[in-house]
Design an enzyme around this catalytic site. Structure first.
Site, PDB file in Angstrom:
ATOM      1  N   ILE A 140      39.190  39.053  38.389  1.00 30.41           N
ATOM      2  CA  ILE A 140      39.983  37.978  39.203  1.00 30.41           C
ATOM      3  C   ILE A 140      41.009  38.706  39.772  1.00 30.41           C
ATOM      4  O   ILE A 140      42.072  39.397  39.119  1.00 30.41           O
ATOM      5  CB  ILE A 140      40.287  37.168  38.002  1.00 30.41           C
ATOM      6  N   PRO A 141      40.873  39.035  41.232  1.00 25.74           N
ATOM      7  CA  PRO A 141      41.964  39.848  41.826  1.00 25.74           C
ATOM      8  C   PRO A 141      43.166  39.533  42.197  1.00 25.74           C
ATOM      9  O   PRO A 141      43.588  39.398  43.418  1.00 25.74           O
ATOM     10  CB  PRO A 141      40.874  40.001  43.082  1.00 25.74           C
ATOM     11  N   CYS A 142      43.965  39.630  41.130  1.00 24.94           N
ATOM     12  CA  CYS A 142      45.507  39.429  41.050  1.00 24.94           C
ATOM     13  C   CYS A 142      46.091  40.505  42.186  1.00 24.94           C
ATOM     14  O   CYS A 142      47.169  40.251  42.480  1.00 24.94           O
ATOM     15  CB  CYS A 142      46.018  39.406  39.851  1.00 24.94           C
ATOM     16  N   HIS A 143      45.420  41.717  42.003  1.00 17.78           N
ATOM     17  CA  HIS A 143      45.797  42.787  42.982  1.00 17.78           C
ATOM     18  C   HIS A 143      45.759  42.601  44.338  1.00 17.78           C
ATOM     19  O   HIS A 143      46.671  42.861  45.037  1.00 17.78           O
ATOM     20  CB  HIS A 143      45.114  44.067  42.906  1.00 17.78           C
TER      21      HIS A 143
END
Length: 175
Positions: A140-143
């Site tokens: 879950i690409p919070c970056h």
């Protein structure tokens, strides 16, 4: 918090170019947390906040999860979509986390832009808080969320990892 605590969870380790990833798997073989070995305390805290009391035991993650993550780190950015996961959190957090998965690899978005996209233009801080509570890093690409000015801001696993992940995905940062 989820009304159905998970209780006993499996934890596996996967060596990556940016450190050893901790993969937390529920009883159905779904990924419910991914963080880095040097941030295990933070990961456990997020698990407790979202699931209540849980115990972790060493256990091998399903082949599909290990293969999907390994492929991502080897350059197959689309492989993250093959990983099955399960989240707890509030309805708002789940809405933000689901929206994060729709930010394509190689692109970024500001917190404010994500809030506006979700028809909540004044909720950028709430989006930031939900993003920071994401228990499944990378998948879950919070970056992919950055500051409105294009700068790297806030990443629970450290800005150097965020910088590496974005560069790995082909993002050229303005700052």
């Amino acid at each position: 918090m989820n009304a159905n605590p998970l209780g006993l969870l499996g934890v596996d380790r996967l060596d990556t170019p940016i450190g050893t990833a901790l993969l937390v798997i529920d009883g159905d073989g779904l990924l419910c947390a991914l963080d880095w070995e040097d941030h295990e305390t933070r990961m456990r805290q997020l698990l407790r906040l979202q699931h209540g009391t849980v115990a972790l035991r060493d256990s091998r993650a399903p082949r599909e999860i290990r293969a999907g993550l390994s492929a991502y780190f080897e350059g197959d950015l689309a492989s993250l979509a093959t990983i099955k996961w399960r989240l707890a959190g509030t309805a708002f957090q789940r809405k933000i986390w689901t929206a994060l998965t729709r930010i394509p690899p190689g692109t970024t978005m500001s917190y404010g832009a994500l809030a506006a996209q979700l028809d909540m233009p004044k909720a950028m801080r709430a989006v930031g808080h939900a993003n920071g509570a994401n228990p499944i890093s990378v998948v879950i690409p919070c970056h992919r969320l950055i500051g409105a000015d294009g700068s790297l801001v806030k990443y629970g696993s450290g800005l150097e990892r965020k910088r590496w992940l974005l560069a790995h995905e082909g993002v050229t940062l303005a700052r």
